[in-house]
Design a protein around this motif. Structure first.
Motif, PDB file in Angstrom:
ATOM      1  N   CYS A 106       3.671  65.669   8.802  1.00  0.00           N
ATOM      2  CA  CYS A 106       4.220  64.517   8.098  1.00  0.00           C
ATOM      3  C   CYS A 106       4.702  63.477   9.097  1.00  0.00           C
ATOM      4  O   CYS A 106       4.421  62.284   8.961  1.00  0.00           O
ATOM      5  CB  CYS A 106       5.360  64.968   7.186  1.00  0.00           C
ATOM      6  N   SER A 109       1.761  61.738  10.736  1.00  0.00           N
ATOM      7  CA  SER A 109       1.070  60.853   9.786  1.00  0.00           C
ATOM      8  C   SER A 109       1.840  59.568   9.517  1.00  0.00           C
ATOM      9  O   SER A 109       1.249  58.556   9.148  1.00  0.00           O
ATOM     10  CB  SER A 109       0.830  61.585   8.464  1.00  0.00           C
ATOM     11  N   ASN A 110       3.163  59.597   9.691  1.00  0.00           N
ATOM     12  CA  ASN A 110       3.992  58.438   9.362  1.00  0.00           C
ATOM     13  C   ASN A 110       4.409  57.600  10.567  1.00  0.00           C
ATOM     14  O   ASN A 110       5.174  56.658  10.410  1.00  0.00           O
ATOM     15  CB  ASN A 110       5.238  58.896   8.603  1.00  0.00           C
ATOM     16  N   ALA A 123      -1.889  67.974   5.638  1.00  0.00           N
ATOM     17  CA  ALA A 123      -0.569  67.969   5.002  1.00  0.00           C
ATOM     18  C   ALA A 123      -0.703  68.144   3.491  1.00  0.00           C
ATOM     19  O   ALA A 123       0.044  68.909   2.885  1.00  0.00           O
ATOM     20  CB  ALA A 123       0.171  66.682   5.335  1.00  0.00           C
ATOM     21  N   GLU A 127       0.674  71.289   1.445  1.00  0.00           N
ATOM     22  CA  GLU A 127       1.635  71.041   0.378  1.00  0.00           C
ATOM     23  C   GLU A 127       1.211  71.755  -0.900  1.00  0.00           C
ATOM     24  O   GLU A 127       2.046  72.279  -1.632  1.00  0.00           O
ATOM     25  CB  GLU A 127       1.779  69.544   0.122  1.00  0.00           C
ATOM     26  N   ILE A 133       6.356  68.274   0.872  1.00  0.00           N
ATOM     27  CA  ILE A 133       6.615  68.030   2.284  1.00  0.00           C
ATOM     28  C   ILE A 133       7.963  67.343   2.428  1.00  0.00           C
ATOM     29  O   ILE A 133       8.257  66.389   1.723  1.00  0.00           O
ATOM     30  CB  ILE A 133       5.504  67.133   2.889  1.00  0.00           C
ATOM     31  N   LYS A 135      10.359  65.125   4.859  1.00  0.00           N
ATOM     32  CA  LYS A 135      10.282  64.267   6.042  1.00  0.00           C
ATOM     33  C   LYS A 135      11.366  64.642   7.027  1.00  0.00           C
ATOM     34  O   LYS A 135      12.416  65.151   6.652  1.00  0.00           O
ATOM     35  CB  LYS A 135      10.426  62.803   5.638  1.00  0.00           C
TER      36      LYS A 135
END
Length: 138
Positions: A106, A109-110, A123, A127, A133, A135
């Motif tokens: 996560c 990816s962010n 992810a 999930e 998920i 953060k």
């Protein structure tokens, strides 16, 4: 200049990367190598896999080799190989490992400039079998 990495450099490489290659032995003299996403925590590598060929192989022969690299350009790259033993986790250990894996995927990816993850849907797949998920920092 080529040189061997120090133990500290290997630990740093494992902490910063999340993609590598896992090798196991399918049959005598027949290695099987697959790309995986991973998390490094307290001198152990954690990864998730659905049931399939690599899990079947490692249940029969738990000895594995793992390779990770960081490639910046032709003059800046690092690579390490680590040998170890496959262990299938359950219960609280499995849950803790899944949380670390999901958190890392996560987070990657962010990022403003996420690194390339060949398993961008990992992810979402994780999930589906482990719950929502969370953060980082939540």
């Amino acid at each position: 200049m080529n040189r061997a990495l120090t133990d500290n450099e290997i630990h740093e490489l494992l902490e910063k990367e999340c993609y590598g290659h896992l090798a196991c032995i399918e049959k005598p003299k027949r290695p099987y190598v697959v790309p995986i996403t991973f998390v490094y925590h307290e001198n152990a590598l954690y990864s998730f896999s659905f049931q399939g060929t690599k899990i079947d192989i490692m249940r029969k022969n738990p000895y594995v080799c793992f390779q990770v690299e960081r490639l910046r350009d032709a003059t800046e790259w690092r690579s390490a190989m680590i040998w170890g033993t496959f262990e299938e986790l359950s219960g609280a250990e499995r849950d803790a490992a899944m949380s670390r894996i999901l958190e890392r995927l996560c987070w990657e990816s962010n990022r403003d400039h996420p690194i390339f993850l060949p398993f961008r849907s990992s992810a979402e797949a994780l999930e589906s079998v482990s719950g929502p998920i969370r953060k980082r920092g939540m």
